[in-house]
Scaffold this motif. Structure first.
Motif, PDB file in Angstrom:
ATOM      1  N   CYS A  40      35.156   4.332  17.983  1.00 43.80           N
ATOM      2  CA  CYS A  40      34.155   5.233  17.381  1.00 43.80           C
ATOM      3  C   CYS A  40      32.931   5.418  18.273  1.00 43.80           C
ATOM      4  N   CYS A  41      32.739   4.532  19.258  1.00 47.42           N
ATOM      5  CA  CYS A  41      31.489   4.537  20.040  1.00 47.42           C
ATOM      6  C   CYS A  41      31.108   5.897  20.628  1.00 47.42           C
ATOM      7  N   PRO A  42      32.062   6.624  21.254  1.00 48.22           N
ATOM      8  CA  PRO A  42      31.652   7.912  21.860  1.00 48.22           C
ATOM      9  C   PRO A  42      31.179   8.941  20.839  1.00 48.22           C
ATOM     10  N   GLU A 152      32.853  10.535   4.397  1.00 52.01           N
ATOM     11  CA  GLU A 152      33.646   9.719   5.322  1.00 52.01           C
ATOM     12  C   GLU A 152      34.015  10.541   6.559  1.00 52.01           C
ATOM     13  N   PHE A 153      34.289   9.845   7.655  1.00 48.18           N
ATOM     14  CA  PHE A 153      34.914  10.517   8.793  1.00 48.18           C
ATOM     15  C   PHE A 153      36.021   9.641   9.366  1.00 48.18           C
ATOM     16  N   MET A 154      37.244  10.142   9.244  1.00 40.68           N
ATOM     17  CA  MET A 154      38.404   9.475   9.832  1.00 40.68           C
ATOM     18  C   MET A 154      38.712  10.157  11.157  1.00 40.68           C
ATOM     19  N   PHE A 155      39.011   9.352  12.178  1.00 41.68           N
ATOM     20  CA  PHE A 155      39.102   9.830  13.571  1.00 41.68           C
ATOM     21  C   PHE A 155      40.537   9.683  14.084  1.00 41.68           C
ATOM     22  N   GLY A 156      41.020  10.705  14.772  1.00 40.31           N
ATOM     23  CA  GLY A 156      42.316  10.596  15.438  1.00 40.31           C
ATOM     24  C   GLY A 156      43.352  11.640  15.033  1.00 40.31           C
ATOM     25  N   ARG A 157      42.902  12.781  14.442  1.00 41.66           N
ATOM     26  CA  ARG A 157      43.864  13.823  14.075  1.00 41.66           C
ATOM     27  C   ARG A 157      44.514  14.389  15.337  1.00 41.66           C
ATOM     28  N   PRO A 158      45.854  14.539  15.324  1.00 41.42           N
ATOM     29  CA  PRO A 158      46.504  15.198  16.457  1.00 41.42           C
ATOM     30  C   PRO A 158      46.174  16.691  16.468  1.00 41.42           C
ATOM     31  N   PRO A 159      46.409  17.362  17.599  1.00 47.87           N
ATOM     32  CA  PRO A 159      46.130  18.808  17.641  1.00 47.87           C
ATOM     33  C   PRO A 159      46.980  19.560  16.620  1.00 47.87           C
ATOM     34  N   LYS A 295      39.723  13.158   0.381  1.00 50.45           N
ATOM     35  CA  LYS A 295      41.096  13.680   0.318  1.00 50.45           C
ATOM     36  C   LYS A 295      41.231  14.968   1.132  1.00 50.45           C
ATOM     37  N   LEU A 296      40.263  15.870   0.905  1.00 49.02           N
ATOM     38  CA  LEU A 296      40.314  17.170   1.591  1.00 49.02           C
ATOM     39  C   LEU A 296      40.297  17.003   3.109  1.00 49.02           C
ATOM     40  N   GLN A 297      39.416  16.093   3.589  1.00 45.08           N
ATOM     41  CA  GLN A 297      39.198  15.928   5.031  1.00 45.08           C
ATOM     42  C   GLN A 297      40.400  15.296   5.737  1.00 45.08           C
ATOM     43  N   THR A 298      41.339  14.747   4.970  1.00 44.63           N
ATOM     44  CA  THR A 298      42.525  14.127   5.593  1.00 44.63           C
ATOM     45  C   THR A 298      43.822  14.726   5.049  1.00 44.63           C
ATOM     46  N   LEU A 299      43.737  15.880   4.396  1.00 44.26           N
ATOM     47  CA  LEU A 299      44.930  16.528   3.853  1.00 44.26           C
ATOM     48  C   LEU A 299      45.960  16.753   4.972  1.00 44.26           C
ATOM     49  N   GLY A 300      47.187  16.350   4.716  1.00 43.82           N
ATOM     50  CA  GLY A 300      48.251  16.559   5.694  1.00 43.82           C
ATOM     51  C   GLY A 300      48.262  15.566   6.838  1.00 43.82           C
ATOM     52  N   GLN A 301      47.293  14.642   6.858  1.00 46.02           N
ATOM     53  CA  GLN A 301      47.217  13.642   7.934  1.00 46.02           C
ATOM     54  C   GLN A 301      47.782  12.313   7.439  1.00 46.02           C
ATOM     55  N   ASN A 302      48.380  11.572   8.362  1.00 48.12           N
ATOM     56  CA  ASN A 302      48.783  10.201   8.052  1.00 48.12           C
ATOM     57  C   ASN A 302      47.588   9.300   8.335  1.00 48.12           C
ATOM     58  N   THR A 303      46.896   8.891   7.249  1.00 41.74           N
ATOM     59  CA  THR A 303      45.639   8.153   7.445  1.00 41.74           C
ATOM     60  C   THR A 303      45.866   6.797   8.113  1.00 41.74           C
ATOM     61  N   LYS A 304      47.102   6.291   8.092  1.00 41.21           N
ATOM     62  CA  LYS A 304      47.391   5.017   8.793  1.00 41.21           C
ATOM     63  C   LYS A 304      47.179   5.168  10.295  1.00 41.21           C
ATOM     64  N   ASN A 305      47.285   6.402  10.783  1.00 48.05           N
ATOM     65  CA  ASN A 305      47.105   6.630  12.218  1.00 48.05           C
ATOM     66  C   ASN A 305      45.663   6.985  12.564  1.00 48.05           C
ATOM     67  N   LEU A 306      44.787   7.017  11.561  1.00 48.74           N
ATOM     68  CA  LEU A 306      43.392   7.380  11.810  1.00 48.74           C
ATOM     69  C   LEU A 306      42.508   6.135  11.737  1.00 48.74           C
ATOM     70  N   VAL A 307      41.390   6.172  12.461  1.00 47.31           N
ATOM     71  CA  VAL A 307      40.428   5.065  12.448  1.00 47.31           C
ATOM     72  C   VAL A 307      39.220   5.493  11.621  1.00 47.31           C
ATOM     73  N   ASP A 308      38.750   4.616  10.743  1.00 45.42           N
ATOM     74  CA  ASP A 308      37.582   4.924   9.924  1.00 45.42           C
ATOM     75  C   ASP A 308      36.317   4.839  10.775  1.00 45.42           C
ATOM     76  N   CYS A 309      35.785   5.997  11.115  1.00 44.19           N
ATOM     77  CA  CYS A 309      34.543   6.064  11.911  1.00 44.19           C
ATOM     78  C   CYS A 309      33.391   6.601  11.055  1.00 44.19           C
TER      79      CYS A 309
END
Ligand code: HEM
Ligand SMILES: *[C@@H]1O[C@H](CO)[C@@H](O)[C@H](O)[C@H]1NC(C)=O
Ligand SMILES: *[C@@H]1O[C@H](CO)[C@@H](O)[C@H](O)[C@H]1NC(C)=O
Ligand SMILES: *[C@@H]1O[C@H](CO)[C@@H](O)[C@H](O)[C@H]1NC(C)=O
Length: 362
Positions: A40-42, A152-159, A295-309
């Motif tokens: 999350c640092c950057p 919240e902000f979850m980090f790591g969504r693929p393109p 929920k909205l901000q991670t719709l369609g994403q696998n949250t296991k692959n995201l980092v909680d930033c």
């Protein structure tokens, strides 16, 4: 053990120091900021960059409002049954030439144009994806509004892989049945749909009536309070611009726009009590909005692959409340649609009926 070693190596590579503070692991980034994960640092510098280059220095203005709307229009193309869009994936930014053609995306062109160069810079600097960019900007823009919850902000969504399909974003001309059906298809209950509409407390319309760009939905468009839930219930008497436009119904206050969709949701037995319960209940509104937004901000994403930033998101200023009837209005003007619940007692601002000013820069 192997994981700990890897984490240490990653931390060192990023110039971050990991310490165990009680149960929550904290890392101190090279810039002195602390967070739960070194990846999350950057983002701290990215947030500063957004504030300077997109939000005119942490303002709750036009760009902040539009950045929140963009998170909805990016994500809602998703269906829990599959076969629709990729959800919160940044497709609205990456495939803007397709998605901006959709009628429901009227007025979105300005924020795409504002975000695109900022996205390109951050993409080059830290490799941020379109989805992470859209949803980080939405969280930061919202945080600029006093009273807002810290999203919240979850980090790591693929393109994103493809544009969302057309006709998946609710329109203000839609009836309650089709609005609730579309929200349900995307995974949201009627109560969550109303929670998400708390967003209209920091909202204005540019294209519903193009003669009056920047016309707010409530009298306190720079504050994330529950005023919109009150003002949508007040008896309508006027159109603020060029008469009646599609998706617009009578508004109670000069300079204020009322969306037909907000009004019908406030009056329908399926949603009226959820709507009324938000009035002067800052705690309920912000808690439910934050949860539905997560929920909205991670719709369609696998949250296991995201980092909680989430700790890179600025802490919003608080709103003390209580809310008030705008001057000249009282309980007698409220169109109660949930008679089974008590309506809160509210004071009335002194003076003559207000005229709401447009949002600058619209
Ligand atoms: C029934 C669902 C919804 C409908 C029909 C709807 C419709 C609209 C319309 C027509 C506008 C004005 C656009 C313009 O003329 O420029 C607007 C603005 C806005 N909407 Fe919604 N909306 C809905 C749900 C949401 C949700 C779920 C969010 C966010 C979570 C959201 C956030 C916003 C914001 C922040 C603005 C103001 C943008 C600005 O001031 O630049 N809306 N909405
Ligand atoms: C839309 O996206 C393209 C890249 O796909 C970009 O070159 C263009 O500037 C974007 N449009 C706007 C209005 O930002
Ligand atoms: C709601 O809108 C849909 C789509 O336009 C339409 O099929 C339906 O009949 C409408 N329902 C009501 C109750 O008006
Ligand atoms: C005012 O509204 C009418 C009816 O919707 C429309 O035909 C007309 O073009 C509008 N005028 C302007 C200046 O936009």
């Amino acid at each position: 053990m192997a994981f700990t070693r890897l984490a240490t190596i990653v931390s060192l590579a990023l110039g971050a120091i990991t310490v165990n503070a009680g149960l929550v692991r904290r890392v101190t980034c090279a810039n002195g900021k602390t967070t739960t994960n070194a990846v999350c640092c950057p983002l701290f510098d990215a947030v500063d960059f957004l504030q300077t280059n997109l939000f005119d220095g942490s303002e709750c203005g036009e760009e902040a409002h539009s950045a929140l709307r963009l998170t909805f229009h990016d994500a809602i193309g998703f269906s829990i049954h599959g076969g629709k869009g990729g959800g919160a994936d940044g497709s609205i930014l990456a495939f803007n030439s397709t998605e901006l053609q959709f009628h429901a995306n009227g007025g979105i062109d300005d924020i795409i144009a504002g975000q695109f160069p900022v996205f390109q810079t951050l993409s080059q600097q830290i490799g941020i994806s379109p989805g992470d960019f859209v949803h980080l900007a939405g969280a930061v823009g919202t945080a600029n509004c006093p009273g807002a919850p810290r999203l919240e902000f979850m980090f790591g969504r693929p393109p994103p892989v493809a544009p969302a399909p057309d006709l998946t974003i609710p329109e203000p001309t839609d009836n309650v049945t089709s609005i609730l059906a579309r929200f349900a298809d995307a995974g949201f209950s009627p109560e969550e749909a109303i929670a998400l509409l708390s967003s209209h407390t920091i909202a204005a319309a540019d294209v519903v009536d193009t003669t009056i760009p920047g016309t707010p939905f409530d009298s306190t468009v720079g504050t994330f309070d529950s005023q919109v839930f009150l003002e949508v219930l007040l008896k309508g008497t006027l159109f603020p611009g060029n008469g009646s436009q599609p998706g617009e119904v009578l508004s109670p206050i000069a300079g204020e726009m009322r969306l037909q969709s907000d009004f019908v949701l406030s009056q329908d037995p399926r949603t009226a009590c959820f709507w009324q319960a938000m009035v002067n209940n800052q705690e309920r509104m912000t808690t439910q909005f934050k949860a539905a937004m997560a929920k909205l901000q991670t719709l369609g994403q696998n949250t296991k692959n995201l980092v909680d930033c989430s700790d890179v998101v600025p802490v919003p200023a608080s709103f003390a409340g209580p809310i008030t009837f705008p001057a000249s209005f009282s309980m007698a003007d409220v169109q109660i649609a949930c008679p089974q619940e008590a309506f809160p007692m509210l004071a009335t601002v002194a003076g003559p009926a207000p005229t709401v000013a447009p949002v600058p820069g619209s």
